[in-house]
Design an enzyme around this catalytic site. Structure first.
Site, PDB file in Angstrom:
ATOM      1  N   THR A 154      61.433  12.361  36.272  1.00  0.00           N
ATOM      2  CA  THR A 154      61.375  10.947  35.921  1.00  0.00           C
ATOM      3  C   THR A 154      61.316  10.058  37.157  1.00  0.00           C
ATOM      4  O   THR A 154      61.764  10.459  38.240  1.00  0.00           O
ATOM      5  CB  THR A 154      62.621  10.566  35.089  1.00  0.00           C
ATOM      6  OG1 THR A 154      62.680   9.149  34.908  1.00  0.00           O
ATOM      7  CG2 THR A 154      63.904  10.986  35.803  1.00  0.00           C
ATOM      8  N   ASP A 155      60.820   8.834  36.988  1.00  0.00           N
ATOM      9  CA  ASP A 155      60.846   7.886  38.097  1.00  0.00           C
ATOM     10  C   ASP A 155      62.226   7.281  38.297  1.00  0.00           C
ATOM     11  O   ASP A 155      62.480   6.611  39.311  1.00  0.00           O
ATOM     12  CB  ASP A 155      59.807   6.779  37.883  1.00  0.00           C
ATOM     13  CG  ASP A 155      60.053   5.937  36.643  1.00  0.00           C
ATOM     14  OD1 ASP A 155      60.955   6.281  35.840  1.00  0.00           O
ATOM     15  OD2 ASP A 155      59.346   4.940  36.444  1.00  0.00           O
ATOM     16  N   GLU A 156      63.149   7.525  37.367  1.00  0.00           N
ATOM     17  CA  GLU A 156      64.489   6.959  37.505  1.00  0.00           C
ATOM     18  C   GLU A 156      65.246   7.550  38.693  1.00  0.00           C
ATOM     19  O   GLU A 156      66.240   6.964  39.148  1.00  0.00           O
ATOM     20  CB  GLU A 156      65.280   7.139  36.212  1.00  0.00           C
ATOM     21  CG  GLU A 156      64.690   6.368  35.044  1.00  0.00           C
ATOM     22  CD  GLU A 156      65.596   6.320  33.834  1.00  0.00           C
ATOM     23  OE1 GLU A 156      66.822   6.179  34.009  1.00  0.00           O
ATOM     24  OE2 GLU A 156      65.081   6.425  32.707  1.00  0.00           O
TER      25      GLU A 156
ATOM     26  N   TYR B 297      72.380  10.301  34.195  1.00  0.00           N
ATOM     27  CA  TYR B 297      71.107  10.938  33.837  1.00  0.00           C
ATOM     28  C   TYR B 297      70.198  11.067  35.047  1.00  0.00           C
ATOM     29  O   TYR B 297      69.724  12.154  35.384  1.00  0.00           O
ATOM     30  CB  TYR B 297      70.398  10.155  32.735  1.00  0.00           C
ATOM     31  CG  TYR B 297      68.928  10.483  32.631  1.00  0.00           C
ATOM     32  CD1 TYR B 297      68.510  11.778  32.317  1.00  0.00           C
ATOM     33  CD2 TYR B 297      67.955   9.508  32.882  1.00  0.00           C
ATOM     34  CE1 TYR B 297      67.161  12.098  32.249  1.00  0.00           C
ATOM     35  CE2 TYR B 297      66.610   9.824  32.798  1.00  0.00           C
ATOM     36  CZ  TYR B 297      66.224  11.113  32.492  1.00  0.00           C
ATOM     37  OH  TYR B 297      64.879  11.431  32.435  1.00  0.00           O
TER      38      TYR B 297
ATOM     39  N   LYS C 249      68.846  14.436  37.134  1.00  0.00           N
ATOM     40  CA  LYS C 249      67.429  14.765  37.327  1.00  0.00           C
ATOM     41  C   LYS C 249      67.079  14.825  38.812  1.00  0.00           C
ATOM     42  O   LYS C 249      66.281  15.668  39.243  1.00  0.00           O
ATOM     43  CB  LYS C 249      66.550  13.739  36.614  1.00  0.00           C
ATOM     44  CG  LYS C 249      66.560  13.857  35.094  1.00  0.00           C
ATOM     45  CD  LYS C 249      66.028  15.200  34.599  1.00  0.00           C
ATOM     46  CE  LYS C 249      64.544  15.343  34.820  1.00  0.00           C
ATOM     47  NZ  LYS C 249      64.019  16.607  34.242  1.00  0.00           N
TER      48      LYS C 249
ATOM     49  N   LYS D  66      65.472   5.716  21.173  1.00  0.00           N
ATOM     50  CA  LYS D  66      64.784   5.083  22.290  1.00  0.00           C
ATOM     51  C   LYS D  66      64.257   3.699  21.891  1.00  0.00           C
ATOM     52  O   LYS D  66      64.076   3.389  20.711  1.00  0.00           O
ATOM     53  CB  LYS D  66      63.639   5.975  22.764  1.00  0.00           C
ATOM     54  CG  LYS D  66      64.100   7.326  23.311  1.00  0.00           C
ATOM     55  CD  LYS D  66      64.804   7.170  24.646  1.00  0.00           C
ATOM     56  CE  LYS D  66      65.040   8.521  25.301  1.00  0.00           C
ATOM     57  NZ  LYS D  66      65.552   8.397  26.680  1.00  0.00           N
ATOM     58  N   LEU D  67      63.956   2.884  22.910  1.00  0.00           N
ATOM     59  CA  LEU D  67      63.662   1.467  22.674  1.00  0.00           C
ATOM     60  C   LEU D  67      62.525   1.236  21.678  1.00  0.00           C
ATOM     61  O   LEU D  67      62.701   0.553  20.664  1.00  0.00           O
ATOM     62  CB  LEU D  67      63.310   0.782  24.005  1.00  0.00           C
ATOM     63  CG  LEU D  67      62.870  -0.678  23.893  1.00  0.00           C
ATOM     64  CD1 LEU D  67      64.010  -1.563  23.426  1.00  0.00           C
ATOM     65  CD2 LEU D  67      62.318  -1.180  25.225  1.00  0.00           C
TER      66      LEU D  67
END
Length: 352
Positions: free
Chosen positions: A133-135, A159, A163, A198-199
């Site tokens: 993920t980009d997070e 989270y 990752k 999820k959103l």
């Protein structure tokens, strides 16, 4: 190729499985431990295909993984299995440490043990593709350039920290042991079969049912949205031609604030399923922000586009319309989840 794919009943994993079955000649072994978010219905079309196989196996079980490698004998691993809900990681980080860190380590070791048994040519051709993920890069300020493959890591939630740790393990196994691994980092995905917490699915389903549409803070947080079928296509390109040791940042160049996303969903529903009580935007409800809510994520996919010969096909407008239409046409799937399997988690709002 014979591909061992973890998390094939999840949102992105199932999209990859469907793409592989419909558009390639590859053989797939779906390794999924069937957590709360697993949906076998997502790959129902694949289940009758002789190139598709499934095993209910937890990636924490090293003996089981060793047996799968010995019997299936994959040419590549696509590692998508992960705990991925930020709010869940805040309330219960332990599962994220186990699955995302220990699970990745266990899978890497099983892959390395198997890889060492291969002859020279097969060992050279083998690939371990870790999907992330980009997070892991942290948060961007409004004036910051988008993330790239060289952006320093700065995770902010349990989270994203888990990752980030898994990404580091994958790269360490390449540099230390020579296991041919590479990593792809992606921005927020959306599309059909997305789990209702999820959103985008939560807002869509609440709007369909006339419930409040919870938005964190003032809805100014920004995410770069990628339609899941575009991402699946990119991931298959990567496993087919990705270079060991490389990183590929995959995005669609379609940033939107959370409020803009919610408004877009409302506008589509106003057209496709108008409500006699008035426009769906009337249901928007601004709620207390979550702890450590990253302000902005955005990816510059230039390297991935050039290296993989890939580019996102869907605009946000076409993708969100397709997604909302799908939820309107598949009420039996999400109604069963909301009624029977999904107890709700931080229902004050939805994670992106």
């Amino acid at each position: 190729m014979r591909i061992l794919l973890t998390g094939g009943y999840g949102f992105i994993g199932s999209a990859v499985t469907r793409f592989l079955m419909r558009n390639t000649a590859h053989v797939v072994l779906n390794v999924d431990c069937m957590t709360y978010a697993a949906s076998p219905e997502t790959v129902e079309d694949a289940s009758s295909n002789e190139r598709y196989h499934f095993t209910q196996t937890n990636i924490l079980e090293s003996a089981s993984l060793n047996r799968l490698f010995e019997t299936f004998r994959p040419d590549a691993v696509m590692h998508l299995a992960a705990e991925s809900h930020v709010d869940r990681s805040i309330d219960g980080p332990g599962a994220f440490i186990q699955t995302n860190i220990v699970g990745t380590y266990t899978l890497l070791e099983a892959a390395r043990k198997y890889w060492l048994t291969l002859d020279r040519s097969d060992r050279k051709a083998f690939r371990f593709h870790h999907i992330s993920t980009d997070e892991v890069f942290g948060a961007l300020a409004p004036q910051d350039p988008p993330f790239t493959e060289t952006t320093p890591y700065d995770p902010r939630s349990p989270y994203s920290a888990s990752k980030a740790a898994s990404d580091h393990l994958v790269r360490a196994w390449y540099h230390t042991y020579g296991l041919p691994t590479f990593v792809t980092n992606t921005t927020n995905n959306y599309g059909p079969w997305h789990f209702p917490e999820k959103l985008i699915p939560l807002i869509t389903l609440n709007a369909i049912e006339g419930q409040k549409l919870p938005v964190y803070g003032q809805g100014t947080n920004v995410r770069d949205w990628l339609f899941v079928e575009d991402h699946a296509r990119a991931l298959v390109k990567a496993v087919e031609c990705g270079v060991p040791g490389q990183t590929y940042a995959i995005g669609a160049r379609q940033p939107r604030t959370n409020l803009e996303v919610v408004q877009a969903i409302c506008h589509v529903l106003d057209e496709l399923a108008p409500n006699a009580a008035g426009p769906h935007e009337r249901l928007i409800d601004f709620v207390t922000d979550r702890p450590g809510h990253d302000f902005r994520y955005e990816i510059d996919p230039s390297h991935a586009e050039q290296a993989l010969g890939w580019k996102a096909d869907y605009t946000f407008e076409t993708g969100i319309r397709h997604t909302v239409q799908w939820y309107l046409q598949n009420k039996s799937w999400w109604q069963a989840i909301r009624a029977n399997r999904y107890t709700g988690h931080r229902m004050g709002a939805a994670a992106e």
